[in-house]
Design a protein around this motif. Structure first.
Motif, PDB file in Angstrom:
ATOM      1  N   ILE A 285      -9.657 -10.530  -3.361  1.00 28.30           N
ATOM      2  CA  ILE A 285      -8.575 -11.462  -2.760  1.00 28.30           C
ATOM      3  C   ILE A 285      -9.026 -12.768  -2.583  1.00 28.30           C
ATOM      4  O   ILE A 285     -10.104 -13.239  -2.280  1.00 28.30           O
TER       5      ILE A 285
ATOM      6  N   ILE B 210      -2.748 -17.498   1.635  1.00 36.75           N
ATOM      7  CA  ILE B 210      -3.095 -16.536   0.608  1.00 36.75           C
ATOM      8  C   ILE B 210      -2.570 -16.903  -0.643  1.00 36.75           C
ATOM      9  O   ILE B 210      -1.603 -17.019  -0.955  1.00 36.75           O
TER      10      ILE B 210
ATOM     11  N   VAL C  80       0.476  -8.311   1.498  1.00 36.85           N
ATOM     12  CA  VAL C  80      -0.555  -8.546   2.546  1.00 36.85           C
ATOM     13  C   VAL C  80       0.072  -8.755   3.924  1.00 36.85           C
ATOM     14  O   VAL C  80       0.754  -9.564   4.116  1.00 36.85           O
TER      15      VAL C  80
ATOM     16  N   GLN D 110       3.190 -11.718   7.183  1.00 33.98           N
ATOM     17  CA  GLN D 110       3.238 -10.873   6.080  1.00 33.98           C
ATOM     18  C   GLN D 110       3.831 -11.511   4.811  1.00 33.98           C
ATOM     19  O   GLN D 110       4.610 -12.387   4.943  1.00 33.98           O
TER      20      GLN D 110
ATOM     21  N   MET E  74      -7.115  -8.978   7.145  1.00 36.34           N
ATOM     22  CA  MET E  74      -5.924  -8.985   6.177  1.00 36.34           C
ATOM     23  C   MET E  74      -6.090  -7.518   5.470  1.00 36.34           C
ATOM     24  O   MET E  74      -7.060  -6.910   5.262  1.00 36.34           O
ATOM     25  N   SER E  75      -4.752  -6.808   5.279  1.00 37.25           N
ATOM     26  CA  SER E  75      -4.627  -5.744   5.029  1.00 37.25           C
ATOM     27  C   SER E  75      -3.565  -5.661   3.741  1.00 37.25           C
ATOM     28  O   SER E  75      -2.655  -6.260   3.767  1.00 37.25           O
ATOM     29  N   VAL E  76      -3.837  -5.007   2.608  1.00 39.43           N
ATOM     30  CA  VAL E  76      -3.406  -5.023   1.394  1.00 39.43           C
ATOM     31  C   VAL E  76      -2.784  -3.835   1.120  1.00 39.43           C
ATOM     32  O   VAL E  76      -3.277  -2.607   1.424  1.00 39.43           O
TER      33      VAL E  76
ATOM     34  N   GLU F 169      -8.759  -3.523   2.989  1.00 39.54           N
ATOM     35  CA  GLU F 169      -8.623  -4.482   3.799  1.00 39.54           C
ATOM     36  C   GLU F 169      -9.686  -5.262   3.742  1.00 39.54           C
ATOM     37  O   GLU F 169     -10.804  -5.192   3.027  1.00 39.54           O
TER      38      GLU F 169
ATOM     39  N   ILE G 288     -12.076  -6.714  -1.504  1.00 39.29           N
ATOM     40  CA  ILE G 288     -11.244  -5.617  -0.568  1.00 39.29           C
ATOM     41  C   ILE G 288     -11.819  -4.198  -0.428  1.00 39.29           C
ATOM     42  O   ILE G 288     -12.225  -3.790  -1.348  1.00 39.29           O
TER      43      ILE G 288
END
Length: 417
Positions: A123, A140, A159, A171, A203-205, A219, A241
């Motif tokens: 990312i 982002i 994300v 988000q 950050m969570s994908v 993440e 990630i």
């Protein structure tokens, strides 16, 4: 066909001589060598004829089993007296069992497959601090080489961004059917510059799914925001990630005090406040309340709860919950504390749980023992919230009915014989 070949040894000898002399340019084979080879071939032919009528010796199999672990050598074969192998000659590798050829490479292949499956892409984002507005700007930019989560071989990624320990969440938009999405979205986190050292970016994908729960792709956690620069200017960052199946974001903390009056047999738990709770609603907030259950010898006897605080992740309660417990039952009881998110439609969700009592672990047991050591004095501590375990769910299914008075019965005396 086999018998015809055996009965015509002279024709076979001619074939052998033709096979030995491979090239017209090679020198002729000496006469004595040819006679020796012819006599050897005749002896081998007669032996094959005898084996068709004479039974094989039983010791042949024993000899084979005995020599099986050894390395097979040409010198061990019975070729007759006219064809001997020089003892100084090194054994050939023909017929030799080589263990290195049979080594299993499964673990290596499995590790490589696991590493490839754990490869969740990269990312790209940028950070900059806005001194005028006292806020951190997170941009982002894009992600590359994401794993495919859908059957069609693509994903619908988006994300979620946190600046921990605050629970405010941003988000990005969902990008359809792509493994290399370009987001180019900016988010602003209000935070004083002096507090940035104590914050971490999370950050969570996720992969969006219209009809079921969204799948987590991975993440990224940046522990030190000043790792690359002082954030006075925009800093472009690439990070791997990391594979994850659920968000490792903290669930928050709860602060309460315990006070026990032995003479009155009264336990008072005062819920003071919570901080940094996990956001459970789409708005990025929760509607939290606290539920406290009294457990005695594995039975839930009473439950009480606080009021509901709307749209907040840092609620303040200052509400007392009282249970009547005899002094001789204090070693048999514990308190199960759950922080819940109220939903007007559907079931209320559990944000996090914790437990205090003699049977609890860690800080929950220490807090309980400190309360017993200092009676009539409120003892307050912060406690981190934990995820509810399967064992607790099973325990709830087996819980007995509540006692209407909420008092824990004293231990019964042993039955007289």
């Amino acid at each position: 066909m086999a018998t015809e070949k055996v009965k015509d040894p002279m024709g076979s000898i001619g074939f052998l001589e033709a096979a030995v002399k491979i090239s017209h340019t090679s020198p002729d084979i000496p006469t004595d060598v040819q006679l020796s080879m012819r006599e050897h071939f005749l002896r081998r032919t007669q032996r094959m004829q005898r084996q068709t009528t004479e039974p094989a010796s039983s010791t042949r199999h024993n000899s084979f089993k005995r020599h099986l672990p050894r390395q097979m050598q040409v010198g061990s074969l019975d070729l007759g007296n006219d064809y001997m192998v020089d003892k100084d000659e090194k054994p050939t590798s023909i017929g030799r069992i080589q263990p290195e050829l049979y080594q299993q490479k499964a673990p290596e292949s499995e590790d490589s497959s696991k590493n490839s499956s754990k490869n969740c892409g990269k990312i790209n984002f940028s950070l900059k601090y806005d001194y005028e507005n006292e806020s951190l700007l997170v941009n982002i930019l894009k992600a590359v080489d994401l794993p495919a989560k859908d059957l069609c071989g693509t994903s619908d990624p988006y994300v979620k961004i946190y600046l921990l320990p605050d629970r405010k969440k941003f988000q990005t938009r969902v990008h359809r059917k792509t493994l290399n999405p370009t987001f180019s979205e900016s988010f602003q986190f209000p935070v004083p510059y002096d507090e940035l050292a104590a914050r971490k970016l999370h950050m969570s994908v996720f992969d969006f799914d219209r009809f079921s729960r969204h799948d987590m792709i991975g993440e990224v956690v940046m522990e030190n925001l000043f790792e690359t620069s002082d954030l006075s200017r925009e800093t472009n960052i690439w990070m791997d990630i990391q594979y994850a199946t659920s968000e490792s974001v903290d669930l928050g903390e709860i602060m309460f005090s315990l006070c026990y009056l032995p003479t009155a047999g009264r336990l008072t738990l005062t819920v003071i406040k919570c901080r940094n709770l996990k956001a459970m609603d789409i708005t990025g907030y929760s509607d939290p309340y606290v539920k406290v259950s009294l457990i005695c010898d594995g039975r839930r006897l009473k439950k009480k709860k606080t009021s509901i605080k709307k749209n907040t992740l840092n609620p303040t309660y200052n509400e007392a919950i009282i249970f009547d417990i005899p002094p001789d039952s204090m070693d048999h009881v514990s308190l199960h504390i759950s922080v819940m998110d109220y939903d007007l439609v559907g079931h209320n969700e559990i944000i996090g749980v914790m437990r205090v009592g003699c049977s609890a672990e860690g800080l929950g047991r220490d807090h309980w023992n400190e309360m017993l050591a200092y009676p009539r004095k409120p003892i307050a501590h912060w406690h981190p919230l934990l995820e509810p375990k399967k064992s607790e769910k099973e325990w709830k299914a087996r819980t007995a009915s509540f006692d209407s008075q909420g008092s824990c019965p004293s231990p019964r005396p042993p039955a007289s014989p």
